[in-house]
Design a protein around this motif. Structure first.
Motif, short mmCIF file in Angstrom:
data_model
loop_
_atom_site.label_atom_id
_atom_site.label_comp_id
_atom_site.label_asym_id
_atom_site.label_seq_id
_atom_site.Cartn_x
_atom_site.Cartn_y
_atom_site.Cartn_z
N HIS A 166 4.95 -1.48 -3.41
CA HIS A 166 4.70 -1.62 -1.97
C HIS A 166 5.84 -0.95 -1.21
O HIS A 166 6.86 -1.56 -0.90
CB HIS A 166 4.61 -3.10 -1.60
N ASP A 190 -0.94 -7.53 5.23
CA ASP A 190 -1.95 -6.73 5.94
C ASP A 190 -2.86 -6.02 4.93
O ASP A 190 -2.68 -6.15 3.72
CB ASP A 190 -1.29 -5.77 6.96
N ASP A 191 -3.82 -5.25 5.43
CA ASP A 191 -4.79 -4.62 4.52
C ASP A 191 -4.33 -3.25 4.03
O ASP A 191 -5.07 -2.55 3.34
CB ASP A 191 -6.16 -4.51 5.22
N GLY A 192 -3.12 -2.86 4.38
CA GLY A 192 -2.59 -1.57 3.93
C GLY A 192 -3.14 -0.39 4.71
O GLY A 192 -2.86 0.76 4.40
N GLU A 208 -3.93 1.96 -7.34
CA GLU A 208 -4.50 0.64 -7.55
C GLU A 208 -4.62 0.39 -9.06
O GLU A 208 -5.02 1.28 -9.80
CB GLU A 208 -5.89 0.54 -6.91
N VAL A 224 3.63 -6.83 6.54
CA VAL A 224 3.10 -5.77 5.68
C VAL A 224 2.71 -6.28 4.30
O VAL A 224 1.88 -5.67 3.63
CB VAL A 224 4.04 -4.53 5.57
N HIS A 278 -1.71 8.08 -3.50
CA HIS A 278 -1.89 7.15 -4.62
C HIS A 278 -2.24 7.90 -5.92
O HIS A 278 -2.97 7.36 -6.76
CB HIS A 278 -2.99 6.12 -4.32
N THR A 288 -9.03 3.02 8.38
CA THR A 288 -7.71 2.86 9.01
C THR A 288 -7.92 2.40 10.46
O THR A 288 -8.95 2.70 11.07
CB THR A 288 -6.91 4.18 8.99
N GLU A 311 5.44 6.36 6.17
CA GLU A 311 4.47 6.43 5.06
C GLU A 311 3.15 6.94 5.66
O GLU A 311 2.60 6.31 6.57
CB GLU A 311 4.33 5.01 4.50
N ARG A 331 3.64 3.26 9.42
CA ARG A 331 2.53 3.78 8.59
C ARG A 331 1.66 4.65 9.48
O ARG A 331 1.37 4.29 10.62
CB ARG A 331 1.73 2.62 8.00
N THR A 334 1.78 3.91 -6.52
CA THR A 334 0.95 3.24 -5.50
C THR A 334 -0.54 3.24 -5.87
O THR A 334 -1.37 2.82 -5.07
CB THR A 334 1.15 3.91 -4.11
#
Ligand SMILES: Cc1ncc(C[n+]2csc(CCOP(=O)(O)OP(=O)(O)O)c2C)c(N)n1
Ligand code: SF4
Length: 286
Positions: free
Chosen positions: A169, A250-252, A151, A247, A137, A229, A210, A184, A149
């Motif tokens: 995304h 979801d919470d990534g 935030e 996806v 990110h 995670t 990813e 992921r 990516t």
């Protein structure tokens, strides 16, 4: 020993075993201590050992960035190209040498900013490649600029108050564009990541992995990914719409193979009958 004795010994010896070491070059990585990319390199070498692929049958292609240094750290053939063009180069390699296994590796800046357009079309084409993105990110190599990516509220010296721009995304984009395998992974789980990479390599067509890989220098808070995670609570689906819905909501931070499709990969052999050049030239002649 006579040459015949040597032949006899070689015939009796077990086939050369491939271990992760087989794929590690003598070049010492220059990543910052604690960078997630060390573990990704280790996962790639573990996956190749699991697949028992001779290094000379594997090509690792990258663009530019800290993560894109990976080809030099392997004993496979490598191509460290220009920023954002790794997928184009890798597509050429695979079309020219279909018998080789082609891995593409890089960062979120390389793959989703300057290389974003190539990412969409690589998914669409579905050439048999494995694309590994080490997503932190941020642009690590150029000292901490926000990437697609990042935030929107990530506050930094280079983007005071955050960019205010919604994050890209990658998994949804990959699914919408036609990637045939979407997963992921997290660098902090090198064995799990190796297993996912091995599955991605085995799966026909364009496989996208990813990997959340912390940049401890510019995003030290990403060390917390280790606590947050978790394995995906759902099993792999073969339905791209279902995978995309999952996806999107979801919470990534859920890890695993999220989609495995059955699209026919881009054909690698010759297609149609070539038109003689002279015929084409005649068509365009003034
Ligand atoms: C055409 C071009 N534009 C910009 C750059 C500068 N540049 C080098 S690496 C990079 C971004 C790297 O970020 P990422 O791909 O996320 O990799 P990381 O360093 O975080 O692993 C940029 C913008 C470049 N090398 N070439
Ligand atoms: S700047 Fe970030 S991505 Fe680059 S080597 Fe250091 S920790 Fe890794």
């Amino acid at each position: 020993m006579t040459p015949n004795d040597i032949d006899a010994c070689e015939a009796a010896a077990p086939a050369a075993a491939f271990t992760p070491k087989t794929y590690k070059s003598a070049a010492k990585p220059i990543w910052c201590p604690g960078c997630g990319d060390y573990a990704v390199l280790s996962s790639i070498t573990k996956a190749l050992a699991k697949l028992a692929l001779p290094p000379e049958d594997v090509v690792v292609v990258s663009g530019i960035g800290c993560s894109s240094r990976i080809p030099a750290y392997t004993t496979c053939y490598g191509f460290h190209g220009v920023h954002g063009r790794a997928l184009a180069a890798a597509t050429g390699v695979k079309l020219a040498r279909p018998e080789l296994t082609v891995l593409v590796a890089g960062g979120d800046g390389d793959g989703y900013s300057i290389g974003g357009n190539h990412f969409l079309h690589a998914c669409r084409r579905n050439v048999d490649l494995t694309y590994i993105v080490m997503d932190n990110h941020v642009y690590g190599m150029t000292k901490g600029q926000p990437s697609p990516t990042t935030e929107p509220d990530w506050d930094s010296k280079l983007a005071p108050g955050g960019t205010g721009v919604r994050a890209f995304h990658p998994l949804v984009i990959a699914l919408a564009s036609g990637a045939n395998f979407v997963a992921r992974a997290f660098s902090g789980d090198p064995n799990g990541t190796a297993d996912i990479i091995a599955q991605a390599v085995r799966h026909p067509g364009f496989s996208f992995v990813e990997i959340l890989s912390p940049c401890v220098t510019f995003r030290p808070e990403q060390r917390d990914w280790k606590e947050h995670t978790h394995p995906a609570s759902v099993t792999v689906t073969h339905d791209p719409a279902r995978a995309a819905r999952r996806v999107m909501t979801d919470d990534g931070l859920n890890i695993g193979v999220l989609y495995a499709g059955s699209r026919t990969p881009y054909p690698l052999g010759p297609r149609g009958s070539p038109v003689p050049l002279a015929e084409l030239e005649a068509e365009f002649a003034p």
